[in-house]
Design a protein around this motif. Structure first.
Motif, PDB file in Angstrom:
ATOM      1  N   TYR A  59     -56.535  52.989 -31.523  1.00 35.44           N
ATOM      2  CA  TYR A  59     -56.843  52.822 -30.107  1.00 35.44           C
ATOM      3  C   TYR A  59     -58.304  52.485 -29.914  1.00 35.44           C
ATOM      4  O   TYR A  59     -59.158  52.911 -30.689  1.00 35.44           O
ATOM      5  CB  TYR A  59     -56.569  54.131 -29.339  1.00 35.44           C
ATOM      6  CG  TYR A  59     -55.143  54.573 -29.366  1.00 35.44           C
ATOM      7  CD1 TYR A  59     -54.269  54.158 -28.382  1.00 35.44           C
ATOM      8  CD2 TYR A  59     -54.670  55.407 -30.365  1.00 35.44           C
ATOM      9  CE1 TYR A  59     -52.945  54.556 -28.393  1.00 35.44           C
ATOM     10  CE2 TYR A  59     -53.345  55.807 -30.393  1.00 35.44           C
ATOM     11  CZ  TYR A  59     -52.487  55.384 -29.403  1.00 35.44           C
ATOM     12  OH  TYR A  59     -51.183  55.774 -29.420  1.00 35.44           O
ATOM     13  N   PHE A  60     -58.589  51.756 -28.833  1.00 33.70           N
ATOM     14  CA  PHE A  60     -59.952  51.563 -28.372  1.00 33.70           C
ATOM     15  C   PHE A  60     -60.303  52.754 -27.490  1.00 33.70           C
ATOM     16  O   PHE A  60     -59.440  53.301 -26.806  1.00 33.70           O
ATOM     17  CB  PHE A  60     -60.077  50.272 -27.553  1.00 33.70           C
ATOM     18  CG  PHE A  60     -59.909  49.023 -28.365  1.00 33.70           C
ATOM     19  CD1 PHE A  60     -60.996  48.453 -29.013  1.00 33.70           C
ATOM     20  CD2 PHE A  60     -58.668  48.404 -28.476  1.00 33.70           C
ATOM     21  CE1 PHE A  60     -60.855  47.289 -29.757  1.00 33.70           C
ATOM     22  CE2 PHE A  60     -58.512  47.248 -29.212  1.00 33.70           C
ATOM     23  CZ  PHE A  60     -59.605  46.693 -29.859  1.00 33.70           C
ATOM     24  N   LEU A  61     -61.558  53.147 -27.484  1.00 33.03           N
ATOM     25  CA  LEU A  61     -61.994  54.225 -26.596  1.00 33.03           C
ATOM     26  C   LEU A  61     -61.886  53.776 -25.145  1.00 33.03           C
ATOM     27  O   LEU A  61     -62.238  52.641 -24.810  1.00 33.03           O
ATOM     28  CB  LEU A  61     -63.450  54.608 -26.884  1.00 33.03           C
ATOM     29  CG  LEU A  61     -63.751  55.271 -28.228  1.00 33.03           C
ATOM     30  CD1 LEU A  61     -65.253  55.517 -28.355  1.00 33.03           C
ATOM     31  CD2 LEU A  61     -62.982  56.573 -28.373  1.00 33.03           C
ATOM     32  N   ASN A  62     -61.408  54.656 -24.285  1.00 25.17           N
ATOM     33  CA  ASN A  62     -61.293  54.319 -22.856  1.00 25.17           C
ATOM     34  C   ASN A  62     -62.640  53.924 -22.259  1.00 25.17           C
ATOM     35  O   ASN A  62     -62.717  53.014 -21.439  1.00 25.17           O
ATOM     36  CB  ASN A  62     -60.699  55.485 -22.071  1.00 25.17           C
ATOM     37  CG  ASN A  62     -59.196  55.551 -22.208  1.00 25.17           C
ATOM     38  OD1 ASN A  62     -58.595  54.802 -22.974  1.00 25.17           O
ATOM     39  ND2 ASN A  62     -58.576  56.454 -21.483  1.00 25.17           N
ATOM     40  N   SER A  63     -63.690  54.599 -22.686  1.00 26.45           N
ATOM     41  CA  SER A  63     -65.019  54.308 -22.136  1.00 26.45           C
ATOM     42  C   SER A  63     -65.488  52.897 -22.486  1.00 26.45           C
ATOM     43  O   SER A  63     -66.354  52.347 -21.819  1.00 26.45           O
ATOM     44  CB  SER A  63     -66.036  55.336 -22.637  1.00 26.45           C
ATOM     45  OG  SER A  63     -66.136  55.280 -24.052  1.00 26.45           O
ATOM     46  N   GLN A  64     -64.892  52.291 -23.517  1.00 21.76           N
ATOM     47  CA  GLN A  64     -65.283  50.947 -23.931  1.00 21.76           C
ATOM     48  C   GLN A  64     -64.277  49.880 -23.519  1.00 21.76           C
ATOM     49  O   GLN A  64     -64.528  48.697 -23.689  1.00 21.76           O
ATOM     50  CB  GLN A  64     -65.468  50.907 -25.451  1.00 21.76           C
ATOM     51  CG  GLN A  64     -66.594  51.799 -25.924  1.00 21.76           C
ATOM     52  CD  GLN A  64     -66.667  51.860 -27.438  1.00 21.76           C
ATOM     53  OE1 GLN A  64     -65.762  51.460 -28.156  1.00 21.76           O
ATOM     54  NE2 GLN A  64     -67.782  52.390 -27.932  1.00 21.76           N
ATOM     55  N   SER A  65     -63.131  50.314 -22.998  1.00 22.04           N
ATOM     56  CA  SER A  65     -62.099  49.341 -22.646  1.00 22.04           C
ATOM     57  C   SER A  65     -61.867  49.247 -21.140  1.00 22.04           C
ATOM     58  O   SER A  65     -60.929  48.589 -20.700  1.00 22.04           O
ATOM     59  CB  SER A  65     -60.778  49.683 -23.346  1.00 22.04           C
ATOM     60  OG  SER A  65     -60.275  50.917 -22.888  1.00 22.04           O
ATOM     61  N   GLY A  66     -62.717  49.916 -20.359  1.00 25.58           N
ATOM     62  CA  GLY A  66     -62.596  49.848 -18.917  1.00 25.58           C
ATOM     63  C   GLY A  66     -61.495  50.710 -18.339  1.00 25.58           C
ATOM     64  O   GLY A  66     -61.157  50.582 -17.178  1.00 25.58           O
ATOM     65  N   THR A  68     -59.873  54.511 -17.383  1.00 27.62           N
ATOM     66  CA  THR A  68     -60.338  55.842 -17.009  1.00 27.62           C
ATOM     67  C   THR A  68     -59.726  56.873 -17.935  1.00 27.62           C
ATOM     68  O   THR A  68     -58.761  56.588 -18.661  1.00 27.62           O
ATOM     69  CB  THR A  68     -59.941  56.181 -15.555  1.00 27.62           C
ATOM     70  OG1 THR A  68     -58.518  56.283 -15.491  1.00 27.62           O
ATOM     71  CG2 THR A  68     -60.447  55.120 -14.584  1.00 27.62           C
ATOM     72  N   ASP A  69     -60.268  58.083 -17.899  1.00 26.95           N
ATOM     73  CA  ASP A  69     -59.738  59.150 -18.750  1.00 26.95           C
ATOM     74  C   ASP A  69     -58.305  59.530 -18.396  1.00 26.95           C
ATOM     75  O   ASP A  69     -57.601  60.120 -19.206  1.00 26.95           O
ATOM     76  CB  ASP A  69     -60.636  60.388 -18.677  1.00 26.95           C
ATOM     77  CG  ASP A  69     -61.965  60.162 -19.389  1.00 26.95           C
ATOM     78  OD1 ASP A  69     -62.040  59.247 -20.232  1.00 26.95           O
ATOM     79  OD2 ASP A  69     -62.923  60.900 -19.098  1.00 26.95           O
ATOM     80  N   SER A  70     -57.869  59.203 -17.193  1.00 30.23           N
ATOM     81  CA  SER A  70     -56.499  59.521 -16.800  1.00 30.23           C
ATOM     82  C   SER A  70     -55.500  58.441 -17.236  1.00 30.23           C
ATOM     83  O   SER A  70     -54.296  58.624 -17.098  1.00 30.23           O
ATOM     84  CB  SER A  70     -56.408  59.734 -15.286  1.00 30.23           C
ATOM     85  OG  SER A  70     -56.745  58.551 -14.603  1.00 30.23           O
ATOM     86  N   GLN A  71     -55.994  57.337 -17.766  1.00 34.36           N
ATOM     87  CA  GLN A  71     -55.121  56.264 -18.246  1.00 34.36           C
ATOM     88  C   GLN A  71     -54.875  56.414 -19.742  1.00 34.36           C
ATOM     89  O   GLN A  71     -55.694  56.982 -20.464  1.00 34.36           O
ATOM     90  CB  GLN A  71     -55.753  54.894 -17.985  1.00 34.36           C
ATOM     91  CG  GLN A  71     -55.829  54.520 -16.527  1.00 34.36           C
ATOM     92  CD  GLN A  71     -56.520  53.188 -16.353  1.00 34.36           C
ATOM     93  OE1 GLN A  71     -57.713  53.068 -16.606  1.00 34.36           O
ATOM     94  NE2 GLN A  71     -55.765  52.188 -15.914  1.00 34.36           N
ATOM     95  N   ALA A  72     -53.762  55.861 -20.196  1.00 31.66           N
ATOM     96  CA  ALA A  72     -53.476  55.839 -21.629  1.00 31.66           C
ATOM     97  C   ALA A  72     -54.493  54.937 -22.328  1.00 31.66           C
ATOM     98  O   ALA A  72     -54.937  53.932 -21.762  1.00 31.66           O
ATOM     99  CB  ALA A  72     -52.068  55.318 -21.871  1.00 31.66           C
ATOM    100  N   SER A  73     -54.849  55.301 -23.533  1.00 30.07           N
ATOM    101  CA  SER A  73     -55.779  54.486 -24.311  1.00 30.07           C
ATOM    102  C   SER A  73     -55.136  53.154 -24.673  1.00 30.07           C
ATOM    103  O   SER A  73     -53.921  53.049 -24.826  1.00 30.07           O
ATOM    104  CB  SER A  73     -56.180  55.231 -25.587  1.00 30.07           C
ATOM    105  OG  SER A  73     -56.867  56.403 -25.271  1.00 30.07           O
ATOM    106  N   LEU A  74     -55.959  52.130 -24.825  1.00 28.75           N
ATOM    107  CA  LEU A  74     -55.501  50.794 -25.203  1.00 28.75           C
ATOM    108  C   LEU A  74     -55.266  50.765 -26.707  1.00 28.75           C
ATOM    109  O   LEU A  74     -56.205  50.877 -27.493  1.00 28.75           O
ATOM    110  CB  LEU A  74     -56.551  49.753 -24.808  1.00 28.75           C
ATOM    111  CG  LEU A  74     -56.277  48.314 -25.238  1.00 28.75           C
ATOM    112  CD1 LEU A  74     -55.023  47.764 -24.549  1.00 28.75           C
ATOM    113  CD2 LEU A  74     -57.494  47.446 -24.943  1.00 28.75           C
TER     114      LEU A  74
END
Length: 138
Positions: A59-66, A68-74
């Motif tokens: 997965y890509f980090l949420n903070s780097q993929s746009g 939010t913390d409430s969304q599933a990681s990319l």
């Protein structure tokens, strides 16, 4: 009785597979939570995790993929799938080599083959994102 298969993902195994490929930038590995391993490239960080029966994911980090913390990681699989759909529209597009078939049971080999499959996706579809040439936004 519960079944908890052995886990095989280690930094040494991950590095062994990553080192088979040319990357656009150097990387570092650090341990994450719950046995995950983070691969830090200058432009992004990937989180590798071993799931049930040694199923591998990254997965890509949420903070780097746009996200939010409430969304599933990319996941790498999701991102590569979207890039693949765009590239299929380009004349002369060639699919990458076949991916490794994975057996049903947890094993060191299954972890290595799973990491190898993820690396093939990264190499074929996502290198511009790893290199920082494109933002990880899907």
């Amino acid at each position: 009785m519960s079944y908890y298969p052995e886990k095989y993902l280690t930094a040494d195994i991950l590095k062994q597979v990553l080192d088979k490929y040319p990357w656009p930038a150097p990387y570092d590995l650090t341990d994450g939570v719950a046995g995950n391993i983070l691969v830090h490239f200058p432009a992004c960080t990937l989180v590798f995790m071993e799931g049930f029966e040694s199923s591998m994911n990254a997965y890509f980090l949420n903070s780097q993929s746009g996200r939010t913390d409430s969304q599933a990681s990319l996941s790498v699989f999701e991102a590569a799938g979207k890039v693949r759909l765009l590239r299929q529209q380009i004349p002369g597009f060639n699919e990458p080599d076949e991916f490794n078939e994975l057996g049903p049971d947890a094993s060191r080999e299954k972890v290595m083959l799973g990491i190898d499959n993820i690396c093939m996706l990264l190499q074929n579809y996502l290198l511009p994102y790893i290199a920082g040439d494109m933002p990880v936004r899907f």
